[in-house]
Design a protein around this motif. Sequence first.
Motif, PDB file in Angstrom:
ATOM      1  N   LEU A 199       0.821  -1.205   0.000  1.00  0.00           N
ATOM      2  CA  LEU A 199       0.000   0.000   0.000  1.00  0.00           C
ATOM      3  C   LEU A 199       0.860   1.261   0.000  1.00  0.00           C
ATOM      4  O   LEU A 199       0.606   2.210  -0.743  1.00  0.00           O
ATOM      5  CB  LEU A 199      -0.954   0.003   1.190  1.00  0.00           C
ATOM      6  CG  LEU A 199      -1.923   1.189   1.280  1.00  0.00           C
ATOM      7  CD1 LEU A 199      -2.807   1.261   0.035  1.00  0.00           C
ATOM      8  CD2 LEU A 199      -2.782   1.091   2.528  1.00  0.00           C
ATOM      9  N   VAL A 200       1.885   1.264   0.839  1.00  0.00           N
ATOM     10  CA  VAL A 200       2.787   2.419   0.907  1.00  0.00           C
ATOM     11  C   VAL A 200       3.478   2.627  -0.441  1.00  0.00           C
ATOM     12  O   VAL A 200       3.583   3.752  -0.948  1.00  0.00           O
ATOM     13  CB  VAL A 200       3.843   2.226   2.026  1.00  0.00           C
ATOM     14  CG1 VAL A 200       4.870   3.345   1.987  1.00  0.00           C
ATOM     15  CG2 VAL A 200       3.160   2.166   3.384  1.00  0.00           C
ATOM     16  N   PHE A 201       3.947   1.541  -1.037  1.00  0.00           N
ATOM     17  CA  PHE A 201       4.620   1.618  -2.335  1.00  0.00           C
ATOM     18  C   PHE A 201       3.716   2.216  -3.400  1.00  0.00           C
ATOM     19  O   PHE A 201       4.108   3.135  -4.127  1.00  0.00           O
ATOM     20  CB  PHE A 201       5.086   0.223  -2.765  1.00  0.00           C
ATOM     21  CG  PHE A 201       5.449   0.119  -4.222  1.00  0.00           C
ATOM     22  CD1 PHE A 201       6.587   0.740  -4.710  1.00  0.00           C
ATOM     23  CD2 PHE A 201       4.645  -0.601  -5.103  1.00  0.00           C
ATOM     24  CE1 PHE A 201       6.919   0.663  -6.063  1.00  0.00           C
ATOM     25  CE2 PHE A 201       4.963  -0.682  -6.444  1.00  0.00           C
ATOM     26  CZ  PHE A 201       6.111  -0.062  -6.927  1.00  0.00           C
ATOM     27  N   LEU A 202       2.476   1.741  -3.506  1.00  0.00           N
ATOM     28  CA  LEU A 202       1.580   2.187  -4.565  1.00  0.00           C
ATOM     29  C   LEU A 202       1.080   3.612  -4.341  1.00  0.00           C
ATOM     30  O   LEU A 202       0.805   4.330  -5.308  1.00  0.00           O
ATOM     31  CB  LEU A 202       0.392   1.234  -4.673  1.00  0.00           C
ATOM     32  CG  LEU A 202       0.721  -0.164  -5.209  1.00  0.00           C
ATOM     33  CD1 LEU A 202      -0.489  -1.071  -5.103  1.00  0.00           C
ATOM     34  CD2 LEU A 202       1.214  -0.098  -6.641  1.00  0.00           C
ATOM     35  N   LYS A 203       0.965   4.037  -3.092  1.00  0.00           N
ATOM     36  CA  LYS A 203       0.458   5.384  -2.819  1.00  0.00           C
ATOM     37  C   LYS A 203       1.551   6.446  -2.829  1.00  0.00           C
ATOM     38  O   LYS A 203       1.284   7.615  -3.114  1.00  0.00           O
ATOM     39  CB  LYS A 203      -0.276   5.418  -1.470  1.00  0.00           C
ATOM     40  CG  LYS A 203      -1.678   4.829  -1.534  1.00  0.00           C
ATOM     41  CD  LYS A 203      -2.554   5.424  -0.454  1.00  0.00           C
ATOM     42  CE  LYS A 203      -4.012   5.085  -0.686  1.00  0.00           C
ATOM     43  NZ  LYS A 203      -4.901   5.763   0.275  1.00  0.00           N
ATOM     44  N   GLU A 204       2.788   6.051  -2.546  1.00  0.00           N
ATOM     45  CA  GLU A 204       3.842   7.043  -2.384  1.00  0.00           C
ATOM     46  C   GLU A 204       4.883   7.020  -3.493  1.00  0.00           C
ATOM     47  O   GLU A 204       5.780   7.864  -3.511  1.00  0.00           O
ATOM     48  CB  GLU A 204       4.534   6.854  -1.025  1.00  0.00           C
ATOM     49  CG  GLU A 204       3.603   7.076   0.163  1.00  0.00           C
ATOM     50  CD  GLU A 204       4.329   7.022   1.493  1.00  0.00           C
ATOM     51  OE1 GLU A 204       5.563   6.829   1.489  1.00  0.00           O
ATOM     52  OE2 GLU A 204       3.652   7.178   2.532  1.00  0.00           O
TER      53      GLU A 204
END
Length: 250
Positions: free
Chosen positions: A209-214
């Motif tokens: 989630l962090v990878f895809l959002k940031e």
Amino acid sequence: MDILGAQLVHKYGIYLGVVEDSSGTLNDLHLLLSSIKTNLRAQQYSNKPTLGFLKASQAGFEWFIATVFLITRGSLQTALNSLQEISCLLTSAYLWPSRVHKSVHLPKPLAFSGIPPVFSVSMHLVELILQEEAPLCYSAFKLSGFTPSQICQHWLQQCFWNYLDWPEICLYISVCILMGPDYQVYMCVAILKHLEAQILQHTQEQSLLVFLKETGLNGFHVYQHFNYLQALEQKFRILILPDMLSLGTY
């Protein structure tokens, strides 16, 4: 929100070299946003909805309008004319969420459901195709505790700003307008398939989630994936386009 958003758009336009560094350009953007907001409000149901977020006349900042403004190099009249023409296309229901927010052009149950077509139709179709085209990628989302539609909706709500480079954003909009609304679905599938190796890696690291959002999508270029987009059209259009044309209401 409009003031801060417009200032950000103006600065980005100056950085791209498509608008002038002047108060006049920023004022034109404010006028465009205000004019469109007034026009859209006149096309919305006036009944008081029970859901709080439906009480607003629009849903979030107008990233699509801002994008058209920069594409037209800050020309107020050209942007207005372009948006008027785009609003007559069904594709606008998917590219431009506020275009159909509480809109009288939608069946009343759909308008008051609070669910925009980009979520109720496009995102359902993204997951449907992704299961077949990239099953490992689809499973990775399930293992991570959220769905592909959640991240795709996040991208689409802000017209891929902060994720795709400016030329790719322009191509995304152009392709959807010229080729049809289903290309929005194919674009999302193509991006997720392009990221498949990284999605699997970050799933193992529990940081998907962090990878895809940031993380931006800097390595994705529309022209490199256009053959794949056309292959998806040939394979799935007959199945998904009727659903999109009916806004999922049949």
